[in-house]
Every structure is written in C-alpha cells, then in structure tokens.
Design a protein around this motif. Structure first.
Motif, PDB file in Angstrom:
ATOM      1  N   LEU A  85      -6.664  14.241  11.476  1.00 51.82           N
ATOM      2  CA  LEU A  85      -5.966  12.974  11.719  1.00 51.82           C
ATOM      3  C   LEU A  85      -6.872  11.783  11.424  1.00 51.82           C
ATOM      4  N   TYR A  86      -8.086  11.799  11.939  1.00 50.31           N
ATOM      5  CA  TYR A  86      -8.998  10.671  11.761  1.00 50.31           C
ATOM      6  C   TYR A  86      -9.280  10.416  10.284  1.00 50.31           C
ATOM      7  N   ASN A  87      -9.609  11.463   9.554  1.00 46.75           N
ATOM      8  CA  ASN A  87      -9.903  11.308   8.136  1.00 46.75           C
ATOM      9  C   ASN A  87      -8.643  10.942   7.349  1.00 46.75           C
ATOM     10  N   GLY A  88      -7.492  11.478   7.780  1.00 44.51           N
ATOM     11  CA  GLY A  88      -6.232  11.143   7.124  1.00 44.51           C
ATOM     12  C   GLY A  88      -5.878   9.677   7.283  1.00 44.51           C
ATOM     13  N   ILE A  89      -6.125   9.123   8.477  1.00 46.39           N
ATOM     14  CA  ILE A  89      -5.837   7.706   8.712  1.00 46.39           C
ATOM     15  C   ILE A  89      -6.700   6.823   7.820  1.00 46.39           C
ATOM     16  N   TRP A  90      -7.943   7.189   7.619  1.00 47.05           N
ATOM     17  CA  TRP A  90      -8.801   6.412   6.726  1.00 47.05           C
ATOM     18  C   TRP A  90      -8.267   6.430   5.297  1.00 47.05           C
ATOM     19  N   VAL A  91      -7.877   7.602   4.822  1.00 47.01           N
ATOM     20  CA  VAL A  91      -7.358   7.714   3.450  1.00 47.01           C
ATOM     21  C   VAL A  91      -6.090   6.885   3.292  1.00 47.01           C
ATOM     22  N   VAL A  92      -5.137   7.108   4.200  1.00 47.42           N
ATOM     23  CA  VAL A  92      -3.850   6.407   4.121  1.00 47.42           C
ATOM     24  C   VAL A  92      -4.027   4.904   4.317  1.00 47.42           C
ATOM     25  N   GLY A  93      -4.822   4.517   5.322  1.00 46.35           N
ATOM     26  CA  GLY A  93      -4.987   3.107   5.638  1.00 46.35           C
ATOM     27  C   GLY A  93      -5.604   2.308   4.510  1.00 46.35           C
ATOM     28  N   ILE A  94      -6.657   2.849   3.903  1.00 50.35           N
ATOM     29  CA  ILE A  94      -7.327   2.112   2.825  1.00 50.35           C
ATOM     30  C   ILE A  94      -6.425   1.979   1.606  1.00 50.35           C
ATOM     31  N   ILE A  95      -5.775   3.074   1.214  1.00 53.61           N
ATOM     32  CA  ILE A  95      -4.910   3.036   0.032  1.00 53.61           C
ATOM     33  C   ILE A  95      -3.761   2.055   0.234  1.00 53.61           C
ATOM     34  N   MET A  96      -3.144   2.070   1.421  1.00 57.24           N
ATOM     35  CA  MET A  96      -1.992   1.203   1.650  1.00 57.24           C
ATOM     36  C   MET A  96      -2.416  -0.256   1.818  1.00 57.24           C
ATOM     37  N   LEU A  97      -3.610  -0.511   2.367  1.00 57.81           N
ATOM     38  CA  LEU A  97      -4.104  -1.884   2.462  1.00 57.81           C
ATOM     39  C   LEU A  97      -4.311  -2.462   1.063  1.00 57.81           C
ATOM     40  N   ILE A  98      -4.867  -1.668   0.170  1.00 50.15           N
ATOM     41  CA  ILE A  98      -5.071  -2.127  -1.206  1.00 50.15           C
ATOM     42  C   ILE A  98      -3.736  -2.450  -1.864  1.00 50.15           C
ATOM     43  N   MET A  99      -2.738  -1.581  -1.660  1.00 52.66           N
ATOM     44  CA  MET A  99      -1.431  -1.803  -2.282  1.00 52.66           C
ATOM     45  C   MET A  99      -0.748  -3.030  -1.692  1.00 52.66           C
ATOM     46  N   ALA A 100      -0.910  -3.252  -0.397  1.00 51.36           N
ATOM     47  CA  ALA A 100      -0.304  -4.427   0.230  1.00 51.36           C
ATOM     48  C   ALA A 100      -0.927  -5.713  -0.319  1.00 51.36           C
ATOM     49  N   LEU A 101      -2.234  -5.698  -0.510  1.00 50.66           N
ATOM     50  CA  LEU A 101      -2.914  -6.876  -1.055  1.00 50.66           C
ATOM     51  C   LEU A 101      -2.487  -7.135  -2.501  1.00 50.66           C
ATOM     52  N   ILE A 102      -2.289  -6.074  -3.269  1.00 50.31           N
ATOM     53  CA  ILE A 102      -1.831  -6.236  -4.651  1.00 50.31           C
ATOM     54  C   ILE A 102      -0.469  -6.922  -4.689  1.00 50.31           C
ATOM     55  N   ILE A 103       0.442  -6.476  -3.821  1.00 49.90           N
ATOM     56  CA  ILE A 103       1.778  -7.085  -3.782  1.00 49.90           C
ATOM     57  C   ILE A 103       1.691  -8.522  -3.268  1.00 49.90           C
ATOM     58  N   GLN A 104       0.871  -8.749  -2.249  1.00 43.33           N
ATOM     59  CA  GLN A 104       0.727 -10.076  -1.660  1.00 43.33           C
ATOM     60  C   GLN A 104       0.300 -11.112  -2.701  1.00 43.33           C
ATOM     61  N   PHE A 105      -0.633 -10.739  -3.548  1.00 44.44           N
ATOM     62  CA  PHE A 105      -1.159 -11.684  -4.532  1.00 44.44           C
ATOM     63  C   PHE A 105      -0.397 -11.657  -5.857  1.00 44.44           C
ATOM     64  N   ASN A 106       0.656 -10.862  -5.912  1.00 43.36           N
ATOM     65  CA  ASN A 106       1.507 -10.824  -7.098  1.00 43.36           C
ATOM     66  C   ASN A 106       2.979 -10.933  -6.712  1.00 43.36           C
ATOM     67  N   ASP A 107       3.253 -11.743  -5.666  1.00 41.61           N
ATOM     68  CA  ASP A 107       4.623 -11.863  -5.181  1.00 41.61           C
ATOM     69  C   ASP A 107       5.544 -12.543  -6.189  1.00 41.61           C
ATOM     70  N   GLY A 108       4.978 -13.186  -7.219  1.00 39.75           N
ATOM     71  CA  GLY A 108       5.817 -13.791  -8.257  1.00 39.75           C
ATOM     72  C   GLY A 108       6.571 -12.780  -9.088  1.00 39.75           C
ATOM     73  N   ILE A 109       6.332 -11.502  -8.818  1.00 37.22           N
ATOM     74  CA  ILE A 109       7.025 -10.451  -9.555  1.00 37.22           C
ATOM     75  C   ILE A 109       8.539 -10.548  -9.392  1.00 37.22           C
ATOM     76  N   VAL A 110       8.986 -11.129  -8.278  1.00 42.58           N
ATOM     77  CA  VAL A 110      10.429 -11.216  -8.035  1.00 42.58           C
ATOM     78  C   VAL A 110      11.122 -12.108  -9.061  1.00 42.58           C
ATOM     79  N   PHE A 111      10.354 -12.992  -9.712  1.00 40.68           N
ATOM     80  CA  PHE A 111      10.942 -13.900 -10.695  1.00 40.68           C
ATOM     81  C   PHE A 111      10.803 -13.375 -12.124  1.00 40.68           C
ATOM     82  N   MET A 112      10.341 -12.143 -12.268  1.00 40.67           N
ATOM     83  CA  MET A 112      10.046 -11.612 -13.603  1.00 40.67           C
ATOM     84  C   MET A 112      10.846 -10.357 -13.941  1.00 40.67           C
ATOM     85  N   MET A 113      11.892 -10.061 -13.167  1.00 44.68           N
ATOM     86  CA  MET A 113      12.582  -8.782 -13.353  1.00 44.68           C
ATOM     87  C   MET A 113      14.066  -8.939 -13.660  1.00 44.68           C
TER      88      MET A 113
END
Length: 442
Positions: A85-113
């Motif tokens: 569980l502990y190691n799984g939370i680190w894997v999941v947490g880091i990957i999802m934090l990176i993906m959330a930051l990518i979406i956060q800084f590219n929110d203009g995608i909604v105007f490009m589709m």
C-alpha cells in the motif's frame, strides 16, 4: 458452481455499491446541471471526456494493489500488505500529481477541440476543479484496494455511500445558489465533487489507521512505511498495464464523446446521458470483476489453479447473465431514463437512440470487464493490454469513425464502433483466461 457465484457476490456486493457511489457523483452532477440547460450538461460531458483518461489511468494504477495484497494474504504474510500500500500510494500519487499539473497549465485545451462556443466557455473553470478532484479520489482508491485485497470490502463502501448525500447537499448550495451561497452552476458542481472526494479520502485514512480490523497489518508500521524497490517494481509491473487497459477503454469512449461534440451540443448532451447510465451498469461488472480478481489472486497465492479457474468461469457466467438483464432494462426504459437528466425533446430523442446501442453492448462490456480482472488476478497484464489496444483503437474507433462520417451514420456510427470494440475485447480476454488457466492447471 452456484456456491462459487455466491462467494463472489458475497465478497463483491460492497465493492459494487462502492463503485456505484463513485459514479453516482458524476451522474448527480450531470442531472443537477442538466436541469439548468442542455449546454451545461454538454459542458460537463466535454470536461469528463477530457479528464477520463488520467482519471481512469489512476484508477487502473490502484488496481495493482488488490491482487498483490490478496496474493500476500493467500501466503499468510501479514507484513507485505502495508508495504504494498505505501509504495503503491507513492507510485499513484506522483503520477497523478504530474498529470494534474499538466492539465492545470494547459487548460486552454477546451478551446482547441472544435466544440460549441457556449460549451467551451462553461468548461474551462469546471475542468480545473475536476482535475484536482482526481488526486483525493485515487488516494482513496489506493487505500480501498488495500482493504479489498484483505477481504474487508465494506469499509470503503460505507464511506463511498456517505459521499452521495454530502455531494448532493453541496451541489444544492453551490449549483443553484441556495441558502445564501453564490450561484456557481457547473463550476459549483466541480467544487462540490472535490470537497466530497477529499472528505472520503480522509475518512478512509482514519479508518485504516484506527480500526482494529487492520491492527494485525499495522504491527511495526514504521519499518514497513519505506520505499522498497521490489514493491515499487511490482506495483508498476501490474499497475501501468492495468492503467493502460482502463485508460484505453475509457479513452475510446472519451474520444467518441469529443467526436460526437463536433455534431452539436444536443448530441453531446445525449451522449453524456447514455454514457452516464452505461457507466452505472459497468460499475457493477467492475465490482464482479474485482471480486473475481481477489478470489483468483488468493487461489493463485495458494498455487491452487483448479480453484482459480472455477472461480473465473463462474464469474464470467455471472457477468453474462447480468449483462443480459441490463440489456433488457435499457431497451424497455430507453425513452424514460433520459428524463432524469433533461426534458428537452431533441436531447431525449437522441439519448433514447444511444441507449439502444448501450443495450446491445451490455453483455460484452460486462464479460470483458470481468475478463480483465481475472487475468490481473493471475498477474497476467501485458498481453491483455495489447488486446485492449487492438479492440478499441485498431478496430472500434476506426470502425465508428468510418460509419459516422463516410457512411453518414453520425452518432449511431460512433456507438456502433463502441459495440464492435467491446465485443472484440470480450472475446480476446475471455479466451486468454480460459487458455492460461487450463495450461497452468495442467
């Protein structure tokens, strides 16, 4: 046979209710904003399509925890589960934090589709709240998978169910501006979802930290809460392919939703209604698959493959029977169910058409969901990932696009492609489990 089905349902019904409650939050948001106007419902659909891939990827990553914990429990190891569980939370947490930051800084995608202007304007603020709502959700699911792997499936169910009235109350206040709160409409639904998911995550942590049920696994916990190469490798080995499996299936539906949006926000609103209802029935199949996966993984840990094979066969039978019941329900109620979301005649008409296609793929959808879980239970994830990719992205999406635009079937063509993709996936995954379990049995 019937005893095996009974055991799977006994383990699985709390998982099913927990899954349903997670999806119910999205359904609740859609229903409550849909009553304002179909453009709000279309915007909710559009944002959900954008975040579906990272969300489902995160959910898939957490599913690595369950078979690893269940296999350890099958071996009688009480130290390994908390490390996983502990190691799984680190894997999941880091990957999802990176993906959330990518979406956060590219929110203009909604105007490009290529969506309607009104949908784009409504989507941008909603996207940010829903993106950050992914993090507490996947952290909760990581802890849930730990509990499920130990056979303690009711704890997460109670917490998940409690999120529904909390989310409803927050929606009532923030969407419509009741009791002096600001009227935020769709953005209010996003805030409510983030707050309710955070509350459930905190509740699950407290339960694992204090409940006597998990006390045997908390012994000498300071020594277990360390990053360890083997546990990280195991979570990544199973979690990445599992996440890709879920991500490619969800991605196929998400891309289909974006394509439907090219046809207009009315069609997209109808797509959201049909997809939301299909996701409800799918959560039951996912619960059956999770219960089958846990039981198969436990037998796998005991090196009892004949029992694992029997569990798998009965789980597939249960999935097929359930899918048939859902198909009949959608056919008979396809004109009434859309009314829970919207009353605009054109939206209801389109949604009724799509619910007919939803009925067609219920059996294959249920069987393929269970097939993925069974293969994960015997820690077979790489080839199934390839099968899922072929089913949806080599077959399903191209077929749907061709029917929609080359033959002029429009929305019906897109959904026909989904039917084909799900059917191919069900055949490939089921055949592989039956072949592998028989070979290992021999």
């Amino acid at each position: 046979m019937w005893n095996e089905i009974k055991q799977t349902l006994k383990l699985g019904w709390p998982i099913i209710l927990g899954n349903l409650s997670q999806v119910a939050l999205g359904i609740l948001d859609s229903a409550m904003v849909g009553m304002i106007h179909s453009s709000q419902l279309a915007a909710a659909s559009f944002v959900n399509n954008i975040i579906t891939i990272p969300l489902v990827l995160g959910m898939g990553l957490t599913t690595a925890i369950t078979p690893l914990v269940a296999a350890a429990a099958g071996r009688g190891d009480k130290d390994e589960p908390l490390r996983i569980l502990y190691n799984g939370i680190w894997v999941v947490g880091i990957i999802m934090l990176i993906m959330a930051l990518i979406i956060q800084f590219n929110d203009g995608i909604v105007f490009m589709m290529g969506q309607d202007k009104v949908v784009e304007d409504l989507s941008a603020p909603y996207l940010k709240w829903m993106t950050w709502g992914i993090l507490p959700m996947v952290l909760f699911l990581s802890m849930k998978q730990f509990a499920d792997g130990l056979g303690q499936t009711r704890w997460a169910m109670y917490l998940s169910l409690s999120a529904i009235p909390v989310n409803f109350a927050l929606n009532y206040l923030l969407i419509y501006g009741n009791l002096g709160f600001p009227r935020l409409e769709l953005q209010g639904a996003g805030i409510a979802t983030l707050l309710s998911r955070t509350a459930v995550m905190i509740g699950m942590f407290i339960m694992l930290a204090q409940s006597s049920v998990f006390a045997p696994y908390r012994q000498e916990w300071r020594q277990k809460l360390r990053l360890q190469r083997q546990q990280l490798r195991d979570v990544i080995r199973i979690g990445i392919p599992a996440g890709l499996q879920y991500g490619m299936e969800a991605g196929a539906f998400a891309v289909s939703g974006i394509i439907v949006g090219w046809l207009g926000y009315v069609q997209q609103a109808a797509h959201q209604i049909a997809l939301g209802l299909a996701s409800l029935t799918f959560m039951v199949s996912l619960g059956i698959g999770a219960a089958g996966s846990i039981r198969v993984a436990y037998a796998f840990g005991q090196k009892n493959m004949p029992h694992a094979r029997m569990i798998g066969i009965t789980s597939l039978f249960l999935a097929g029977a359930y899918g048939l019941c859902c198909a009949l329900m959608f056919i008979l109620a396809r004109h009434q169910l859309p009314l829970f979301f919207n009353h605009e005649p054109e939206v209801v008409r389109f949604a009724a058409l799509l619910l007919f296609f939803t009925a067609i793929f219920q059996i294959s959808d249920s069987i393929q969901a269970v097939g993925v879980g069974l293969l994960r239970g015997i820690q077979d994830v790489r080839i199934p990932t390839l099968f899922v990719a072929i089913a949806y992205w080599v077959v399903g999406i191209p077929v749907g696009y061709y029917l929609a635009f080359s033959l002029g079937w429009n929305t019906a063509g897109i959904w026909t492609g989904l039917v084909v993709g799900l059917s191919v996936s069900a055949v490939l995954l089921t055949s592989r489990f039956l072949r592998l379990s028989k070979a290992k049995n021999n």
